[in-house]
Enzyme design. Structure first.
Site, PDB file in Angstrom:
ATOM      1  N   HIS A   1       0.824  -1.206   0.000  1.00 52.78           N
ATOM      2  CA  HIS A   1       0.000   0.000   0.000  1.00 52.78           C
ATOM      3  C   HIS A   1       0.860   1.259   0.000  1.00 52.78           C
ATOM      4  O   HIS A   1       0.549   2.246  -0.674  1.00 52.78           O
ATOM      5  CB  HIS A   1      -0.915   0.007   1.232  1.00 52.78           C
ATOM      6  CG  HIS A   1      -2.151  -0.813   1.047  1.00 52.78           C
ATOM      7  ND1 HIS A   1      -2.801  -1.427   2.085  1.00 52.78           N
ATOM      8  CD2 HIS A   1      -2.865  -1.103  -0.065  1.00 52.78           C
ATOM      9  CE1 HIS A   1      -3.862  -2.072   1.616  1.00 52.78           C
ATOM     10  NE2 HIS A   1      -3.923  -1.896   0.330  1.00 52.78           N
TER      11      HIS A   1
ATOM     12  N   CYS B   1      -2.673  -4.025 -16.190  1.00 56.14           N
ATOM     13  CA  CYS B   1      -3.196  -2.990 -15.290  1.00 56.14           C
ATOM     14  C   CYS B   1      -2.567  -3.087 -13.910  1.00 56.14           C
ATOM     15  O   CYS B   1      -2.973  -2.397 -12.985  1.00 56.14           O
ATOM     16  CB  CYS B   1      -4.714  -3.087 -15.175  1.00 56.14           C
ATOM     17  SG  CYS B   1      -5.304  -4.632 -14.444  1.00 56.14           S
TER      18      CYS B   1
END
Length: 547
Positions: free
Chosen positions: A177, A477
């Site tokens: 993250h 992606c």
């Protein structure tokens, strides 16, 4: 890594909350202590949600997931039980979180790797109970380079780029993250650098996020070299505009990854040619007890679709499970949710949720000139692909139907899957995780999460070759697309589009424009001929630099 150069003095992340004393409380105080615990949990959850609202976009979804973690009913039940037998509120919270983390680690669950997220929630609750300052970013009037063991999403999301010139973490990985949010913020960063915490406070360092290099007490000459290189990169970015393409005109559409309407302005400003990954989880994380209404979904989807008139928008349907549990969808007692009922499997078990989402997408796109494409996460084989395509048709969706390649079986049997769907999209983050059995949040296995791993490049090539043979498209992606050099290699492997965080688009556009398709193909072949990620990176770089 996150691109750019930062030169400044070291400041360390605030230390974690110390372990609270193991004092006992009279059992008659249990109700009061349980009340304190509940108040602290609700306050921390509210703070995380407020931070998410300020940050918006992908960061908002991450922080809202953390808020749900803080309010986990099983954790709170354990806290209450410990208080009942005599623990203080702060000690009960500390021990309950420690037990929960150990339990998850022992079961091999996906959440076991989210150490920064779990510890951050615990520390915030304990700090509030102890009445001490929250752990977090240091106060400073002067710009600095932040050093941390790892950065929790709550801290990363609200970094002030005017003060935090860059950051370095000891743990994490290229798809953690902290790394993803750093790229979204455009803050130079290097993650998973062992020994970074040993740098003394106030030490002058230079961080080159583009190369992953750290220079301690750099000489004046080295600083000038880094600043010159950074200036040259900025100039190249400024001169690069328009659609993505190689120098000989081979088109490679550059798309943006978005988590919701809040991410759209940055994507448009970066010149994104559309959206290659629209993560729809943000809507479902607002309420873990029920799915959002069709009307609410239509409104959110339309905002994104309207931003790209006559552009391509690829929507990923809900990817629930593993690190994104939803109480109304995902089982709480699954022994290994990353390998269980996740993504499309969850939706096929709850067809009404999938049907509502697909119907909402159909209504949101009605009357718009946008090229809508809808894809399913965690497709394993042709049976999965057929089930998703059938659901799309039954919902009356007029769009292209696609499958994400995140499981090695999907890459190996890509031609079979393409008999049912019209495009593939490679999610390189999860594809690496499942290929190497390496959790993307665990720094100890970060070398196996490196998208330059030749085995991962082989799977990308297999998928791209299958799509070409079937006359269909195959995009990437995952975070791999945000690396400019790797973007050239992916192009050489036959990938037809690249989607990334908005901040990376100018870097990738400028780099692609420097090389021909043939050069990219030679670089890809050179990378695949190696045995390690570092060798692959060096081999591709040597080809493109003409060495």
């Amino acid at each position: 890594m996150s691109h750019g150069v930062a030169i400044g003095e070291v400041r360390h992340m605030g230390t974690a909350v110390l372990e609270p004393p193991a004092k006992q409380n009279p059992t008659q105080d249990a109700e009061r202590e349980q009340g304190r615990a509940h108040q602290a949990v609700e306050a921390v959850a509210a703070d995380l949600i407020a931070r998410g609202n300020l940050a918006g976009g992908e960061a908002q979804a991450v922080l809202e997931a953390q808020a749900l973690m803080a309010q986990d009913p099983e954790l709170m039940a354990d806290v209450e039980r410990r208080i009942t037998v005599g623990s203080s509120a702060e000690r009960a919270v500390y021990d309950a979180f420690a037990s929960y983390r150990a339990l998850l680690a022992g079961a091999g669950e996906y959440l076991a790797g989210r150490v920064a997220d779990l510890d951050d929630v615990r520390n915030r609750i304990v700090a509030r109970l102890l009445g001490v300052p929250m752990p977090g970013v240091p106060d400073s009037d002067e710009p600095y380079v932040l050093i941390a063991r790892d950065l929790a999403p709550a801290d990363t999301a609200l970094l002030d780029p005017a003060l935090v010139l860059g950051f370095v973490t000891e743990e994490g990985g290229p798809t953690s993250h902290s790394a993803i949010l750093a790229r979204a913020l455009g803050v130079p960063a290097v993650v998973a650098l062992p020994g970074a915490g040993e740098l003394a406070e106030g030490t002058l360092i230079a961080v080159d996020g583009s190369t992953g290099d750290i220079f301690v007490e750099p000489s004046a000459q080295k600083r000038r070299e880094l600043e010159l290189a950074a200036a040259e990169r900025r100039a190249a970015l400024a001169s690069s505009s328009g659609p993505g393409a190689t120098s000989d005109g081979h088109k490679v559409p550059l798309l943006a990854n978005v988590g919701g309407p809040a991410d759209v302005p940055a994507a448009v400003a970066a010149g994104a040619e559309g959206v290659g990954l629209f993560r729809t989880e943000f809507l479902f994380l607002d309420d873990s007890e029920r799915a959002p209404s069709e009307e609410k979904q239509v409104e959110a989807y339309r905002k994104v679709l309207e931003a790209f008139p006559e552009g391509r928008v690829v929507v990923r349907v809900l990817d629930a499970g593993a690190d994104k549990p939803l109480s109304f969808l995902t089982p709480a007692d699954e022994p290994n949710p990353a390998l269980g009922v996740r993504g499309l499997r969850t939706l096929l078990d709850h067809p009404e949720v999938l049907r509502t989402q697909l119907t909402a997408l159909a209504k949101a796109a009605s009357g718009l000139p946008v090229y809508l494409e809808v894809m399913a996460p965690m497709v394993a084989d042709r049976t999965d692909a057929r089930a998703f395509a059938d659901a799309c048709r039954e919902a009356g969706l007029r769009a292209k139907f696609g499958a994400m390649v995140e499981i090695p079986s999907a890459a190996l049997r890509a031609r079979s899957i393409l008999q049912e769907v019209e495009f593939l999209s490679l999610g390189t983050n999860d594809l690496a995780q499942y290929t190497f059995a390496a959790d993307r949040q665990v720094g100890a296995v970060s070398r196996l999460q490196d998208p330059w791993q030749p085995a991962l490049l082989d799977l990308v090539a297999l998928s791209a070759e299958a799509a070409k043979a079937e006359g269909k498209s195959c995009g990437v992606c995952g975070e791999a697309a945000s690396d400019p050099l790797l973007a050239c290699v992916l192009t050489g492997l036959g990938v037809t589009s690249l989607s990334m965080g908005a901040a990376s688009i100018p870097y990738v556009r400028a780099t692609l424009a420097k090389y021909t398709l043939a050069q990219c193909e030679r670089a890809a072949a050179a990378a695949r001929a190696t045995d390690t990620a570092e060798e692959a990176r060096l081999a591709a770089g040597a080809v493109l630099s003409g060495e």
